[in-house]
Design a protein around this motif. Structure first.
Motif, PDB file in Angstrom:
ATOM      1  N   ALA A 198       0.827  -1.204   0.000  1.00  0.00           N
ATOM      2  CA  ALA A 198       0.000   0.000   0.000  1.00  0.00           C
ATOM      3  C   ALA A 198       0.861   1.253   0.000  1.00  0.00           C
ATOM      4  CB  ALA A 198      -0.926  -0.007   1.216  1.00  0.00           C
ATOM      5  N   ALA A 199       1.878   1.264   0.857  1.00  0.00           N
ATOM      6  CA  ALA A 199       2.743   2.440   0.967  1.00  0.00           C
ATOM      7  C   ALA A 199       3.539   2.676  -0.309  1.00  0.00           C
ATOM      8  CB  ALA A 199       3.686   2.278   2.155  1.00  0.00           C
ATOM      9  N   ALA A 200       3.968   1.594  -0.959  1.00  0.00           N
ATOM     10  CA  ALA A 200       4.807   1.727  -2.152  1.00  0.00           C
ATOM     11  C   ALA A 200       4.021   2.158  -3.380  1.00  0.00           C
ATOM     12  CB  ALA A 200       5.515   0.402  -2.432  1.00  0.00           C
ATOM     13  N   GLU A 201       2.767   1.702  -3.478  1.00  0.00           N
ATOM     14  CA  GLU A 201       2.049   1.853  -4.734  1.00  0.00           C
ATOM     15  C   GLU A 201       0.972   2.938  -4.739  1.00  0.00           C
ATOM     16  OE1 GLU A 201       0.598  -1.948  -6.010  1.00  0.00           O
ATOM     17  OE2 GLU A 201       2.573  -2.905  -5.819  1.00  0.00           O
ATOM     18  N   TYR A 202       0.623   3.467  -3.565  1.00  0.00           N
ATOM     19  CA  TYR A 202      -0.501   4.414  -3.500  1.00  0.00           C
ATOM     20  C   TYR A 202      -0.159   5.619  -2.636  1.00  0.00           C
ATOM     21  CZ  TYR A 202      -2.925   0.360  -5.386  1.00  0.00           C
ATOM     22  OH  TYR A 202      -3.300  -0.705  -6.168  1.00  0.00           O
ATOM     23  N   GLY A 203      -0.842   6.723  -2.897  1.00  0.00           N
ATOM     24  CA  GLY A 203      -0.604   7.950  -2.140  1.00  0.00           C
ATOM     25  C   GLY A 203      -1.670   8.235  -1.096  1.00  0.00           C
ATOM     26  N   ARG A 204      -2.922   7.893  -1.424  1.00  0.00           N
ATOM     27  CA  ARG A 204      -4.033   8.104  -0.488  1.00  0.00           C
ATOM     28  C   ARG A 204      -4.601   6.732  -0.132  1.00  0.00           C
ATOM     29  NH1 ARG A 204      -8.431  11.649  -2.908  1.00  0.00           N
ATOM     30  NH2 ARG A 204      -8.209  10.114  -4.596  1.00  0.00           N
ATOM     31  N   ILE A 205      -4.446   6.342   1.122  1.00  0.00           N
ATOM     32  CA  ILE A 205      -4.730   4.973   1.541  1.00  0.00           C
ATOM     33  C   ILE A 205      -5.845   4.970   2.580  1.00  0.00           C
ATOM     34  CG2 ILE A 205      -3.751   2.898   2.606  1.00  0.00           C
ATOM     35  CD1 ILE A 205      -0.960   4.030   1.688  1.00  0.00           C
ATOM     36  N   GLY A 206      -6.967   4.350   2.231  1.00  0.00           N
ATOM     37  CA  GLY A 206      -8.067   4.197   3.173  1.00  0.00           C
ATOM     38  C   GLY A 206      -7.917   2.892   3.926  1.00  0.00           C
ATOM     39  N   VAL A 207      -7.974   2.945   5.249  1.00  0.00           N
ATOM     40  CA  VAL A 207      -7.797   1.749   6.074  1.00  0.00           C
ATOM     41  C   VAL A 207      -9.129   1.410   6.734  1.00  0.00           C
ATOM     42  CG1 VAL A 207      -6.537   0.696   7.976  1.00  0.00           C
ATOM     43  CG2 VAL A 207      -5.379   2.344   6.486  1.00  0.00           C
ATOM     44  N   LEU A 208      -9.677   0.254   6.369  1.00  0.00           N
ATOM     45  CA  LEU A 208     -10.946  -0.203   6.921  1.00  0.00           C
ATOM     46  C   LEU A 208     -10.698  -1.153   8.086  1.00  0.00           C
ATOM     47  CD1 LEU A 208     -12.976  -1.013   3.670  1.00  0.00           C
ATOM     48  CD2 LEU A 208     -13.032   1.079   5.042  1.00  0.00           C
ATOM     49  N   VAL A 215       2.419   9.812   2.589  1.00  0.00           N
ATOM     50  CA  VAL A 215       1.123   9.233   2.212  1.00  0.00           C
ATOM     51  C   VAL A 215       0.029   9.889   3.048  1.00  0.00           C
ATOM     52  CG1 VAL A 215       2.042   7.000   1.471  1.00  0.00           C
ATOM     53  CG2 VAL A 215       1.363   7.322   3.858  1.00  0.00           C
ATOM     54  N   VAL A 216      -1.180   9.886   2.509  1.00  0.00           N
ATOM     55  CA  VAL A 216      -2.355  10.355   3.239  1.00  0.00           C
ATOM     56  C   VAL A 216      -3.134   9.121   3.685  1.00  0.00           C
ATOM     57  CG1 VAL A 216      -4.520  11.619   3.091  1.00  0.00           C
ATOM     58  CG2 VAL A 216      -2.480  12.496   1.935  1.00  0.00           C
ATOM     59  N   LEU A 217      -3.389   9.018   4.979  1.00  0.00           N
ATOM     60  CA  LEU A 217      -4.122   7.878   5.520  1.00  0.00           C
ATOM     61  C   LEU A 217      -5.534   8.315   5.894  1.00  0.00           C
ATOM     62  CD1 LEU A 217      -1.355   6.298   7.786  1.00  0.00           C
ATOM     63  CD2 LEU A 217      -1.992   5.673   5.461  1.00  0.00           C
ATOM     64  N   VAL A 218      -6.524   7.557   5.430  1.00  0.00           N
ATOM     65  CA  VAL A 218      -7.926   7.876   5.670  1.00  0.00           C
ATOM     66  C   VAL A 218      -8.509   6.862   6.648  1.00  0.00           C
ATOM     67  CG1 VAL A 218     -10.166   8.316   4.629  1.00  0.00           C
ATOM     68  CG2 VAL A 218      -8.076   8.771   3.315  1.00  0.00           C
ATOM     69  N   ASN A 219      -9.037   7.366   7.751  1.00  0.00           N
ATOM     70  CA  ASN A 219      -9.622   6.514   8.795  1.00  0.00           C
ATOM     71  C   ASN A 219     -10.927   5.897   8.312  1.00  0.00           C
ATOM     72  OD1 ASN A 219     -11.285   5.726  11.017  1.00  0.00           O
ATOM     73  ND2 ASN A 219     -10.149   7.034  12.406  1.00  0.00           N
ATOM     74  N   THR A 257      -7.385  -2.421  16.164  1.00  0.00           N
ATOM     75  CA  THR A 257      -6.737  -2.894  14.937  1.00  0.00           C
ATOM     76  C   THR A 257      -6.414  -1.727  14.010  1.00  0.00           C
ATOM     77  OG1 THR A 257      -8.097  -4.887  15.079  1.00  0.00           O
ATOM     78  CG2 THR A 257      -6.875  -4.552  13.053  1.00  0.00           C
ATOM     79  N   LEU A 258      -7.295  -0.743  13.962  1.00  0.00           N
ATOM     80  CA  LEU A 258      -7.090   0.393  13.066  1.00  0.00           C
ATOM     81  C   LEU A 258      -5.794   1.133  13.383  1.00  0.00           C
ATOM     82  CD1 LEU A 258      -8.201   2.313  10.845  1.00  0.00           C
ATOM     83  CD2 LEU A 258      -9.315   3.590  12.690  1.00  0.00           C
ATOM     84  N   GLU A 259      -5.594   1.474  14.641  1.00  0.00           N
ATOM     85  CA  GLU A 259      -4.441   2.308  14.996  1.00  0.00           C
ATOM     86  C   GLU A 259      -3.100   1.638  14.684  1.00  0.00           C
ATOM     87  OE1 GLU A 259      -4.629   5.423  15.665  1.00  0.00           O
ATOM     88  OE2 GLU A 259      -6.812   5.376  15.632  1.00  0.00           O
ATOM     89  N   PRO A 260      -2.888   0.354  15.058  1.00  0.00           N
ATOM     90  CA  PRO A 260      -1.623  -0.290  14.690  1.00  0.00           C
ATOM     91  C   PRO A 260      -1.419  -0.390  13.180  1.00  0.00           C
ATOM     92  CG  PRO A 260      -2.729  -1.562  16.397  1.00  0.00           C
ATOM     93  CD  PRO A 260      -3.701  -0.524  15.917  1.00  0.00           C
ATOM     94  N   THR A 261      -2.501  -0.576  12.427  1.00  0.00           N
ATOM     95  CA  THR A 261      -2.376  -0.676  10.976  1.00  0.00           C
ATOM     96  C   THR A 261      -1.982   0.671  10.377  1.00  0.00           C
ATOM     97  OG1 THR A 261      -4.044  -2.429  10.952  1.00  0.00           O
ATOM     98  CG2 THR A 261      -3.544  -1.369   8.852  1.00  0.00           C
ATOM     99  N   LEU A 262      -2.576   1.733  10.869  1.00  0.00           N
ATOM    100  CA  LEU A 262      -2.180   3.077  10.414  1.00  0.00           C
ATOM    101  C   LEU A 262      -0.706   3.329  10.714  1.00  0.00           C
ATOM    102  CD1 LEU A 262      -5.271   5.141  11.649  1.00  0.00           C
ATOM    103  CD2 LEU A 262      -4.710   4.592   9.267  1.00  0.00           C
ATOM    104  N   ARG A 263      -0.258   2.944  11.905  1.00  0.00           N
ATOM    105  CA  ARG A 263       1.154   3.138  12.272  1.00  0.00           C
ATOM    106  C   ARG A 263       2.078   2.311  11.379  1.00  0.00           C
ATOM    107  NH1 ARG A 263      -1.000   3.219  17.665  1.00  0.00           N
ATOM    108  NH2 ARG A 263      -0.465   1.030  18.022  1.00  0.00           N
ATOM    109  N   LEU A 264       1.658   1.092  11.068  1.00  0.00           N
ATOM    110  CA  LEU A 264       2.493   0.216  10.240  1.00  0.00           C
ATOM    111  C   LEU A 264       2.640   0.771   8.832  1.00  0.00           C
ATOM    112  CD1 LEU A 264       4.062  -2.421   9.898  1.00  0.00           C
ATOM    113  CD2 LEU A 264       1.887  -3.571   9.392  1.00  0.00           C
ATOM    114  N   ILE A 265       1.544   1.238   8.245  1.00  0.00           N
ATOM    115  CA  ILE A 265       1.622   1.807   6.893  1.00  0.00           C
ATOM    116  C   ILE A 265       2.486   3.066   6.900  1.00  0.00           C
ATOM    117  CG2 ILE A 265       0.309   2.838   5.004  1.00  0.00           C
ATOM    118  CD1 ILE A 265      -2.037   0.998   5.820  1.00  0.00           C
ATOM    119  N   ARG A 266       2.308   3.890   7.924  1.00  0.00           N
ATOM    120  CA  ARG A 266       3.128   5.099   8.035  1.00  0.00           C
ATOM    121  C   ARG A 266       4.612   4.751   8.140  1.00  0.00           C
ATOM    122  NH1 ARG A 266       1.376   9.866   6.889  1.00  0.00           N
ATOM    123  NH2 ARG A 266      -0.344   9.826   8.375  1.00  0.00           N
TER     124      ARG A 266
END
Length: 224
Positions: free
Chosen positions: A104-114, A139-143, A120-129
């Motif tokens: 996700a981080a390599a291929e996209y700029g705006r990433i929505g995390v479901l 990258v822009v992360l969308v909650n 689960t959401l917060e650790p996933t946002l941290r991992l992508i960041r």
């Protein structure tokens, strides 16, 4: 025969992941360790309690004793425990969502995390960041927290869970180039979410097992 030990914090993903292993790594010995009290304690606390972290590390040690060549941590909510435990365990630990986050981080700029749980959401946002930082990329992360979906699922209303998740995806996709499913158990909705939103959707089970396969190949090439 190589051995992979998969450690689960709940029941829901074991059978679907077993099917992925059978397809991607049919010749390995797969051992499952399941303790469904773990995710219950994480959800109740809204974070990873010390007791959960200690039990997970014990399970990693048990996996070593079982002859694991690779350990697969299957729960995104506790992936940061796996990071901390790597120095204590003598075999590689693969986090099921690591490859998904890196892609996700390599291929996209705006990433929505479901996700259906904040834990689960917060650790996933941290991992992508973290993966984006390693690439030197912004990258822009969308909650995309699907509030109420988890309660519907554990309450025996899977249709309501799916409806809430679908509505959340439709909202988030307006601000995102890709949708990332934070929980492996959500992978069954990957195709329907892709069709409903018209956006790429990434889930962790197959990418995680493919990373396990890659690590096993590296071990064969560089035995120590």
């Amino acid at each position: 025969m190589k051995t992979v030990v998969a450690i689960y914090t709940g029941q829901g993903l074991a059978d679907p992941l077993k099917a992925v292993f059978k397809e991607v790594l049919p010749d390995i010995r797969l051992v499952n360790i399941i303790d469904d009290s773990l995710i219950g304690d994480v959800v109740k606390a809204g974070r990873i309690p010390e007791g959960v972290a200690r039990r997970l590390v014990q399970y990693y040690h048990h996996a070593e004793e079982l002859g694991a060549d690779v350990i697969l941590n299957t729960c995104s909510s506790v992936g940061e425990v796996a990071d901390q435990a790597r120095g204590l365990i003598g075999v590689p630990i693969v986090k099921i969502d690591q490859s998904m986050a890196a892609k996700a981080a390599a291929e996209y700029g705006r990433i929505g995390v479901l996700a259906t749980l904040p834990s689960t959401l917060e650790p996933t946002l941290r991992l992508i960041r973290k993966e984006a930082d390693l690439l030197g990329k912004e990258v822009v992360l969308v909650n995309g927290l699907a509030e109420g979906a988890f309660d519907a699922l554990v309450g025996g209303r899977p249709e309501e869970h799916d409806r809430i998740l679908l509505e959340t995806a439709k909202r988030v996709c307006e601000e995102a180039d890709v949708l990332v499913l934070a929980q492996g158990s959500m992978a069954r909705m990957e195709q329907s979410l892709r069709e409903a939103t018209g956006k790429p959707v990434l889930s962790s089970p197959r990418l995680g097992v493919e990373q396990v396969k890659s690590v096993l190949k590296q071990l064969e090439s560089n035995p120590s």
